[in-house]
Design a protein around this motif. Structure first.
Motif, PDB file in Angstrom:
ATOM      1  N   SER A 335      -4.949   3.048   3.623  1.00 62.07           N
ATOM      2  CA  SER A 335      -6.196   3.808   3.606  1.00 62.07           C
ATOM      3  C   SER A 335      -7.065   3.397   2.430  1.00 62.07           C
ATOM      4  CB  SER A 335      -5.885   5.310   3.513  1.00 62.07           C
ATOM      5  OG  SER A 335      -7.003   6.038   3.075  1.00 62.07           O
ATOM      6  N   ARG A 336      -8.324   3.109   2.712  1.00 56.59           N
ATOM      7  CA  ARG A 336      -9.236   2.729   1.624  1.00 56.59           C
ATOM      8  C   ARG A 336      -9.376   3.862   0.609  1.00 56.59           C
ATOM      9  NH1 ARG A 336     -11.677  -1.987   2.830  1.00 56.59           N
ATOM     10  NH2 ARG A 336     -11.705  -2.590   5.048  1.00 56.59           N
ATOM     11  N   ASP A 337      -9.527   5.088   1.097  1.00 61.90           N
ATOM     12  CA  ASP A 337      -9.713   6.232   0.192  1.00 61.90           C
ATOM     13  C   ASP A 337      -8.471   6.460  -0.670  1.00 61.90           C
ATOM     14  OD1 ASP A 337     -12.250   6.628   1.191  1.00 61.90           O
ATOM     15  OD2 ASP A 337     -11.665   8.272   2.532  1.00 61.90           O
ATOM     16  N   TRP A 339      -6.003   4.339  -1.424  1.00 59.94           N
ATOM     17  CA  TRP A 339      -5.759   3.237  -2.352  1.00 59.94           C
ATOM     18  C   TRP A 339      -6.687   3.338  -3.559  1.00 59.94           C
ATOM     19  CZ3 TRP A 339      -2.752  -1.247  -2.990  1.00 59.94           C
ATOM     20  CH2 TRP A 339      -1.639  -1.315  -2.129  1.00 59.94           C
ATOM     21  N   ARG A 340      -7.932   3.693  -3.319  1.00 58.75           N
ATOM     22  CA  ARG A 340      -8.862   3.869  -4.428  1.00 58.75           C
ATOM     23  C   ARG A 340      -8.403   5.024  -5.321  1.00 58.75           C
ATOM     24  NH1 ARG A 340     -12.910   1.309  -7.141  1.00 58.75           N
ATOM     25  NH2 ARG A 340     -13.865   0.624  -5.167  1.00 58.75           N
ATOM     26  N   GLY A 346     -10.600  -0.761  -5.382  1.00 51.59           N
ATOM     27  CA  GLY A 346     -10.926  -0.804  -3.970  1.00 51.59           C
ATOM     28  C   GLY A 346      -9.934  -1.645  -3.188  1.00 51.59           C
ATOM     29  N   LEU A 347      -9.710  -1.294  -1.944  1.00 53.64           N
ATOM     30  CA  LEU A 347      -8.715  -1.992  -1.128  1.00 53.64           C
ATOM     31  C   LEU A 347      -9.095  -3.459  -0.921  1.00 53.64           C
ATOM     32  CD1 LEU A 347      -6.109  -1.848   0.500  1.00 53.64           C
ATOM     33  CD2 LEU A 347      -7.450  -1.068   2.466  1.00 53.64           C
ATOM     34  N   ASP A 348     -10.367  -3.751  -0.717  1.00 54.42           N
ATOM     35  CA  ASP A 348     -10.767  -5.149  -0.509  1.00 54.42           C
ATOM     36  C   ASP A 348     -10.445  -6.007  -1.729  1.00 54.42           C
ATOM     37  OD1 ASP A 348     -11.693  -4.778   2.066  1.00 54.42           O
ATOM     38  OD2 ASP A 348     -13.729  -4.283   1.427  1.00 54.42           O
ATOM     39  N   GLU A 349     -10.611  -5.438  -2.913  1.00 56.04           N
ATOM     40  CA  GLU A 349     -10.277  -6.165  -4.148  1.00 56.04           C
ATOM     41  C   GLU A 349      -8.768  -6.417  -4.213  1.00 56.04           C
ATOM     42  OE1 GLU A 349     -10.771  -5.586  -9.004  1.00 56.04           O
ATOM     43  OE2 GLU A 349     -11.959  -4.360  -7.597  1.00 56.04           O
ATOM     44  N   SER A 371      -9.046  -4.085  10.697  1.00 51.37           N
ATOM     45  CA  SER A 371      -9.697  -3.622   9.477  1.00 51.37           C
ATOM     46  C   SER A 371     -10.987  -2.908   9.842  1.00 51.37           C
ATOM     47  CB  SER A 371     -10.006  -4.812   8.555  1.00 51.37           C
ATOM     48  OG  SER A 371     -10.682  -4.392   7.385  1.00 51.37           O
ATOM     49  N   ASP A 374     -11.974   2.821   7.584  1.00 50.43           N
ATOM     50  CA  ASP A 374     -10.870   3.666   7.113  1.00 50.43           C
ATOM     51  C   ASP A 374      -9.828   2.878   6.338  1.00 50.43           C
ATOM     52  OD1 ASP A 374     -11.928   5.979   8.269  1.00 50.43           O
ATOM     53  OD2 ASP A 374     -10.997   5.538  10.205  1.00 50.43           O
ATOM     54  N   GLY A 375      -9.581   1.631   6.735  1.00 50.01           N
ATOM     55  CA  GLY A 375      -8.562   0.855   6.052  1.00 50.01           C
ATOM     56  C   GLY A 375      -8.100  -0.338   6.866  1.00 50.01           C
TER      57      GLY A 375
END
Length: 414
Positions: A335-337, A339-340, A346-349, A371, A374-375
């Motif tokens: 999950s992007r949220d 993980w942050r 950030g997940l992309d990083e 992708s 949401d993630g």
């Protein structure tokens, strides 16, 4: 202590680094000297360990409580948590209750047990601490297989352990099984699932066997004295999973089956909250920082239980790939949220880090990786096959297993 409205949820893990035997499949004991692993309650190093563990709980726990953390989930594992004597259980439980407000109850409290070390008296002591969920590493109900795995219990003890847990009032009862073992037929794996379904279990964790580096079974595989086939392992998992689903145990993440989801596993794999691991070999993720007491350093831990052997940012290359691996074994994925929130990155990083690119690149070759806002996740019906392919790629490459341990909370936190 922060009020309930602003409390920060915490997964509390307590690690017990002692066992009745050194199992042939488990790489979490390979770094622990056998003499330390088999310590008894009266042995001086074990008594020193309980002292050190209680000190860490009180001092680190007080700090965490002062920072607004409130336990939502508790898990004791190892090693073998049920190897503890009743007076040891009471001491550790008292230390936890001294520093953490557990009066409002927990969302989940799991005690991990091994059948040969279980008694009604110990179960009552665990209930007094606050445990309501019981989990046991049965692994197989085949007597010959249990011997080849180096387990200390037999099938009769395994069955009786589940019954004892039910009689003691544990309303959520889970067992672990391993499928796709060297030389194991698909039908043998299915028979163990059938045996489990004849018992009062509410949850089953079904793990594809992973020939972990440094274990007895891995050496046998490497020497060619025993064989493990990818196609047979996938077939064994598929057959066993179908039996569980048909019996009313839905699969909600790779290896996890039941209506009552294991919240501790999901909290860890999906990074739903920070966790504090207490004990030699335990890890923590607090405020975006990964902390670890290394396995096999009992004497050093006993001297200074507040010292960490490893400290890394959670989003560092050394740690991020492990956490990503676990997230992708769940149906929801990373999950992007979350993980942050957990790592501060950030997940992309994170996905751009070398080890994460390598992991994701392999998975993209064997499965559909999705992708979106949401993630990131794998197509749910491809997750198990993809991770079995990943571990076999590690075997073919030689050396280690090429990836972190497959899902198992105690093993991951400790």
């Amino acid at each position: 202590m922060a009020g309930m409205s602003d409390a920060r949820p915490l997964l509390v893990y307590v690690h017990i680094p002692f066992c009745s035997s050194k199992c042939h499949f488990c790489d979490w004991v390979t770094e622990i000297p056998t003499a330390e692993l088999l310590l008894r309650p009266a042995d001086t190093p074990r008594r020193a360990y309980i002292d050190a563990l209680c000190r860490e709980i009180r001092e680190r726990g007080a700090d965490l409580a002062g920072r607004g953390y409130r336990p939502a989930i508790m898990y004791w594992g190892g090693g073998t948590a049920s190897i503890l004597a009743e007076h040891e259980i009471a001491r550790i439980g008292a230390a936890l209750h001294e520093v953490f407000d557990l009066s409002g109850g927990l969302d989940e409290a799991t005690i991990e047990c091994s059948p040969e070390s279980l008694t009604p008296e110990k179960l009552a002591a665990f209930r007094d601490v606050g445990f309501r969920r019981w989990s046991s590493g049965v692994q197989s109900f085949d007597e010959r297989r249990l011997r080849t795995l180096g387990r200390s219990h037999d099938a009769v003890q395994a069955r009786r352990a589940v019954e004892l847990a039910a009689e003691a009032g544990f309303d959520d009862r889970s067992i672990d099984l391993i499928c796709g073992l060297p030389g194991e037929s698909v039908e043998e794996a299915a028979d163990s699932v059938r045996a489990a379904l004849d018992l009062p279990v509410t949850h089953v964790a079904l793990y594809p066997y992973r020939p972990a580096h440094g274990t007895v079974l891995r050496r046998q595989v490497t020497r060619g004295t025993t064989e493990i086939l990818r196609s047979e392992q996938k077939a064994a998992y598929g057959r066993a999973a179908a039996l569980l689903v048909d019996a009313g145990f839905p699969e909600y993440a790779m290896s996890h089956f039941g209506d009552r989801r294991c919240l501790s596993d999901l909290a860890y794999f999906q990074l739903r909250m920070d966790w504090a691991g207490f004990g030699s070999g335990a890890t923590s993720l607090i405020g975006g920082e990964y902390l670890a007491h290394r396995r096999g350093f009992l004497s050093a831990y006993n001297r200074d239980p507040l010292h960490f052997d490893e400290r890394y940012p959670a989003a560092s290359p050394a740690i991020a790939a492990r956490l990503l691996y676990q997230s992708l074994t769940t149906f929801e994925g990373a999950s992007r949220d979350l993980w942050r929130e957990r790592t501060g990155t950030g997940l992309d990083e994170v996905l751009a880090l070398g080890p994460c690119r390598h992991l994701l690149g392999f998975l993209e070759r064997v499965a559909e990786v999705r992708s979106d806002a949401d993630g990131v996740r794998l197509r749910r019906d491809q997750i198990t096959d993809a991770f079995i392919d990943l571990q076999f790629a590690g075997i073919a490459a030689g050396g280690g297993h090429g990836s972190p341990e497959l899902p198992r909370t105690a093993a991951l936190l400790g």
